[in-house]
Design an enzyme around this catalytic site. Structure first.
Site, PDB file in Angstrom:
ATOM      1  N   GLY A 182       0.859  -1.181   0.000  1.00 34.01           N
ATOM      2  CA  GLY A 182       0.000   0.000   0.000  1.00 34.01           C
ATOM      3  C   GLY A 182       0.897   1.234   0.000  1.00 34.01           C
ATOM      4  O   GLY A 182       2.115   1.139  -0.244  1.00 34.01           O
ATOM      5  N   GLU A 203       3.352  -8.639  -1.449  1.00 31.44           N
ATOM      6  CA  GLU A 203       1.989  -8.103  -1.468  1.00 31.44           C
ATOM      7  C   GLU A 203       1.009  -9.230  -1.770  1.00 31.44           C
ATOM      8  O   GLU A 203       1.164  -9.939  -2.760  1.00 31.44           O
ATOM      9  CB  GLU A 203       1.885  -6.978  -2.520  1.00 31.44           C
ATOM     10  CG  GLU A 203       0.471  -6.532  -2.875  1.00 31.44           C
ATOM     11  CD  GLU A 203      -0.381  -6.106  -1.688  1.00 31.44           C
ATOM     12  OE1 GLU A 203       0.055  -5.268  -0.895  1.00 31.44           O
ATOM     13  OE2 GLU A 203      -1.506  -6.654  -1.543  1.00 31.44           O
ATOM     14  N   GLY A 272      -1.594  -2.308   6.849  1.00 36.32           N
ATOM     15  CA  GLY A 272      -2.813  -1.579   7.186  1.00 36.32           C
ATOM     16  C   GLY A 272      -2.849  -1.185   8.653  1.00 36.32           C
ATOM     17  O   GLY A 272      -1.874  -1.386   9.385  1.00 36.32           O
ATOM     18  N   VAL A 273      -3.990  -0.616   9.056  1.00 33.79           N
ATOM     19  CA  VAL A 273      -4.095  -0.079  10.413  1.00 33.79           C
ATOM     20  C   VAL A 273      -5.384  -0.550  11.094  1.00 33.79           C
ATOM     21  O   VAL A 273      -6.280  -1.066  10.429  1.00 33.79           O
ATOM     22  CB  VAL A 273      -4.074   1.478  10.396  1.00 33.79           C
ATOM     23  CG1 VAL A 273      -2.719   1.996   9.951  1.00 33.79           C
ATOM     24  CG2 VAL A 273      -5.193   2.046   9.535  1.00 33.79           C
ATOM     25  N   HIS A 445       1.544  26.759 -20.875  1.00 40.84           N
ATOM     26  CA  HIS A 445       2.553  25.956 -21.544  1.00 40.84           C
ATOM     27  C   HIS A 445       3.927  26.548 -21.243  1.00 40.84           C
ATOM     28  O   HIS A 445       4.079  27.766 -21.292  1.00 40.84           O
ATOM     29  CB  HIS A 445       2.330  25.973 -23.057  1.00 40.84           C
ATOM     30  CG  HIS A 445       3.385  25.213 -23.807  1.00 40.84           C
ATOM     31  ND1 HIS A 445       3.435  23.835 -23.819  1.00 40.84           N
ATOM     32  CD2 HIS A 445       4.445  25.645 -24.545  1.00 40.84           C
ATOM     33  CE1 HIS A 445       4.473  23.460 -24.543  1.00 40.84           C
ATOM     34  NE2 HIS A 445       5.099  24.533 -24.999  1.00 40.84           N
TER      35      HIS A 445
HETATM   36  P1  NAD Z   1      -2.897  -0.402   3.068  1.00 37.20           P
HETATM   37  O1  NAD Z   1      -4.129  -1.045   3.547  1.00 37.20           O
HETATM   38  O2  NAD Z   1      -2.985   0.707   2.122  1.00 37.20           O
HETATM   39  O3  NAD Z   1      -1.965  -1.515   2.380  1.00 37.20           O
HETATM   40  C1  NAD Z   1      -1.671  -2.722   3.029  1.00 37.20           C
HETATM   41  C2  NAD Z   1      -1.334  -3.786   1.997  1.00 37.20           C
HETATM   42  O4  NAD Z   1      -0.899  -4.949   2.684  1.00 37.20           O
HETATM   43  C3  NAD Z   1      -2.530  -4.174   1.146  1.00 37.20           C
HETATM   44  O5  NAD Z   1      -2.200  -4.005  -0.208  1.00 37.20           O
HETATM   45  C4  NAD Z   1      -2.755  -5.652   1.517  1.00 37.20           C
HETATM   46  O6  NAD Z   1      -3.157  -6.429   0.420  1.00 37.20           O
HETATM   47  C5  NAD Z   1      -1.377  -6.086   2.007  1.00 37.20           C
HETATM   48  N1  NAD Z   1      -1.400  -7.200   2.938  1.00 37.20           N
HETATM   49  C6  NAD Z   1      -2.224  -7.366   4.011  1.00 37.20           C
HETATM   50  N2  NAD Z   1      -1.931  -8.525   4.648  1.00 37.20           N
HETATM   51  C7  NAD Z   1      -0.899  -9.093   3.969  1.00 37.20           C
HETATM   52  C8  NAD Z   1      -0.142 -10.286   4.138  1.00 37.20           C
HETATM   53  N3  NAD Z   1      -0.359 -11.120   5.160  1.00 37.20           N
HETATM   54  N4  NAD Z   1       0.843 -10.560   3.245  1.00 37.20           N
HETATM   55  C9  NAD Z   1       1.104  -9.709   2.227  1.00 37.20           C
HETATM   56  N5  NAD Z   1       0.421  -8.573   2.032  1.00 37.20           N
HETATM   57  C10 NAD Z   1      -0.557  -8.261   2.892  1.00 37.20           C
HETATM   58  O7  NAD Z   1      -2.083  -0.031   4.394  1.00 37.20           O
HETATM   59  P2  NAD Z   1      -0.757   0.825   4.664  1.00 37.20           P
HETATM   60  O8  NAD Z   1       0.070   1.020   3.447  1.00 37.20           O
HETATM   61  O9  NAD Z   1      -0.184   0.171   5.868  1.00 37.20           O
HETATM   62  O10 NAD Z   1      -1.326   2.239   5.078  1.00 37.20           O
HETATM   63  C11 NAD Z   1      -2.264   2.376   6.134  1.00 37.20           C
HETATM   64  C12 NAD Z   1      -3.266   3.476   5.829  1.00 37.20           C
HETATM   65  O11 NAD Z   1      -2.649   4.739   5.856  1.00 37.20           O
HETATM   66  C13 NAD Z   1      -3.877   3.293   4.467  1.00 37.20           C
HETATM   67  O12 NAD Z   1      -5.254   3.527   4.516  1.00 37.20           O
HETATM   68  C14 NAD Z   1      -3.197   4.322   3.634  1.00 37.20           C
HETATM   69  O13 NAD Z   1      -3.995   4.814   2.591  1.00 37.20           O
HETATM   70  C15 NAD Z   1      -2.881   5.420   4.647  1.00 37.20           C
HETATM   71  N6  NAD Z   1      -1.665   6.110   4.229  1.00 37.20           N
HETATM   72  C16 NAD Z   1      -1.692   6.993   3.227  1.00 37.20           C
HETATM   73  C17 NAD Z   1      -0.534   7.602   2.817  1.00 37.20           C
HETATM   74  C18 NAD Z   1      -0.544   8.583   1.724  1.00 37.20           C
HETATM   75  O14 NAD Z   1      -1.586   9.108   1.382  1.00 37.20           O
HETATM   76  N7  NAD Z   1       0.604   8.848   1.097  1.00 37.20           N
HETATM   77  C19 NAD Z   1       0.656   7.314   3.390  1.00 37.20           C
HETATM   78  C20 NAD Z   1       0.653   6.426   4.402  1.00 37.20           C
HETATM   79  C21 NAD Z   1      -0.502   5.812   4.803  1.00 37.20           C
END
Ligand code: NAD
Length: 466
Positions: A182, A203, A272-273, A445
């Site tokens: 993510g 992933e 994730g969170v 431009h």
């Molecule tokens: P996320 O949910 O965006 O991504 C987590 C990823 O981990 C998913 O793609 C999922 O498929 C994968 N995953 C889960 N379990 C797994 C496993 N056992 N094995 C392999 N892959 C697995 O979470 P994140 O990146 O931790 O971010 C947390 C939150 O914070 C999100 O909602 C994100 O959008 C937000 N965030 C946003 C920004 C930004 O806008 N730049 C930056 C940081 C965080």
């Protein structure tokens, strides 16, 4: 004596909580914001802001490494990891003191300590100097979220780390496994790969940045591979254990795949969170939760009169800008205004690796799933004079329009400054602008933003530069 009775008491001083507090105070409500830590929350102290500082360092280092291609000869380019980390910490410190200033300016009372609801309208704040009871006619819970981990695997702050520890490691690791592709996983994979760490990304879904349009994810994946990042998609991590010196991560590719394992110095868990619903005293008054989130209505009221919740603790999308918007709507409703409900279909999402990713609305895959009639306009940055001149030819703008009315269904940008440009398409979408409006707006431009005008033209089959 410090006041103990307020119109609005906000628990949690992140971008949801402190913004709600300022807006409440602006409307004449006597407001306090409680936090056990420095104001600014994860975003400002351990998230959005310090990571942007780190990522800027990576970009600069990357540019310098390729100086010769620009006719700029630099020998012996190297970095001081400690100084990179310190710069990012200084940025966070500076912005946090800015929030303290905003509290004073807006006459919001900050209260430091661990807050717990003890009864309707009552919060107890535990601090080293003793407990203090605070009364609030309206209590807003904005306690945020924390990183999740895989069942049976615990963070140890050293080798099995979350994004927080990844921001201030003692030294740049030689090898790192990033679990989850993510926004957090991909930003750190980019940062460490640029600094020379051998990064492997695992992933579970079939593409990196799985919430983004597939074509966009493919551009980032290609670029990451080019940087030497090993990416395994469809790779479900089952376990992480510590070895003598580092970690061993076990995963399966596909349900019936054979278990495989990788060893590395560090494992960054970015899967994730989950909401911080524990130790807030929700059960004292019977506030309803679902999974790890507090349930709310469109004005962010919980099921219990006088209690509200906003931001990461109410569930996805877990984004700072969403928390702030929810905070403003929540307190405007408390003040008796009639704010518009937040349009969750028009929330920009950004990832700050290079090339950057930014999007709003539906992906093409979602349009297909929903059986929408749509047309797509794309413009690659390699056809943009500005992008080529600045050395940023990777990526594209892709806009998806409704086939009949030409409204924006989704907009996706991958490339330099994507995160700055998406604002135009978010505004266009919220004003219900059409393909013709975007195409008909003269863009300066040479700019990268011309590519949005060209993408709209491409959807009508009349793009000039492709
Ligand atoms: P996320 O949910 O965006 O991504 C987590 C990823 O981990 C998913 O793609 C999922 O498929 C994968 N995953 C889960 N379990 C797994 C496993 N056992 N094995 C392999 N892959 C697995 O979470 P994140 O990146 O931790 O971010 C947390 C939150 O914070 C999100 O909602 C994100 O959008 C937000 N965030 C946003 C920004 C930004 O806008 N730049 C930056 C940081 C965080």
């Amino acid at each position: 004596m410090a006041p103990t009775s307020f119109d609005v008491v906000v628990i949690g001083g992140g971008p949801g909580g402190y913004v709600a507090a300022i807006r409440a105070s602006q409307m004449g409500l006597k407001t306090a914001v409680i936090d056990r830590d420095r104001l600014g929350g994860i975003c400002l102290n351990w998230g959005c802001i310090p990571t942007k500082a780190l990522l800027k360092n990576a970009e600069l280092y990357d540019h310098l490494k390729h100086g010769a291609e620009w006719g700029i000869e630099c020998d012996n380019i190297r970095f001081d990891f400690g100084k990179i980390v310190n710069r990012s910490r200084r940025v966070a410190d500076k912005m946090a003191s800015g929030v303290d200033f905003l509290m004073k300016k807006n006459k919001v009372t900050p209260i430091y300590g661990q807050a717990k609801i003890i009864a309707p309208g009552k919060v107890r704040v535990a601090a080293p100097e003793g407990n203090r009871d605070i009364e609030g006619k309206h209590i807003i819970i904005a306690t945020g979220a924390r990183p999740r981990t895989i069942p049976g695997v615990q963070f140890d702050s050293e080798r099995i780390i979350s994004s927080k520890e990844a921001m201030f490691l003692g030294e740049c690791p030689k090898t790192m496994v990033v679990i989850g592709a993510g926004a957090i996983g991909i930003e750190f994979a980019y940062f460490y790969a640029v600094l020379g760490t051998k990064v492997t990304v695992l992933e579970a879904q079939d593409s990196i940045l799985p919430v983004e349009d597939r074509e966009v994810s493919a551009v980032v994946q290609k670029s990451m591979k080019h940087r030497g990042v090993d990416i395994h998609t469809g790779a479900f991590v089952e376990g992480v254990k510590k070895t003598k010196k580092g970690v061993e991560v076990t995963f399966k590719k596909g349900k019936d795949g054979k278990p495989q394992s990788i060893e590395a110095d560090k494992c960054l868990m970015a899967i994730g969170v989950q909401g911080n619903i524990e130790n807030v005293g929700l059960e004292q008054v019977g506030i309803a939760t679902e999974r790890s989130s507090i349930k709310v209505d469109r004005d962010y009221k919980t099921n219990v009169e006088g209690f509200y919740a906003i931001g990461d603790v109410i569930g996805p999308p877990w984004l700072a800008h969403v928390a702030s918007a929810e905070g403003v709507i929540c307190v405007e409703a408390i003040a008796g205004h009639k704010p518009h409900a937040l349009d969750y279909s028009n929330i920009p999402g950004c990832t700050y690796c290079q090339p950057q990713v930014a999007s709003v609305g539906l992906t093409e895959e979602k349009c297909k799933e929903q059986k929408l009639d749509y047309k797509v306009g794309k413009f690659p940055f390699r056809a943009s004079g500005k992008a080529v001149a600045t050395g940023d030819p990777d990526g594209m703008v892709k806009i998806i329009f409704g086939a009949k009315y030409h409204e924006i269904l989704g907009a996706h940008i991958v490339g330099a400054e994507a995160t700055e440009m998406i604002g135009e398409l978010g505004l266009a979408k919220s004003l219900e602008a059409t393909l013709e409006d975007i195409h008909g707006t003269v863009h300066a431009h040479p700019t990268l933003s011309e590519s949005m005008m060209e993408a709209a033209a491409a959807a009508a089959g009349i793009a000039i530069h492709i």
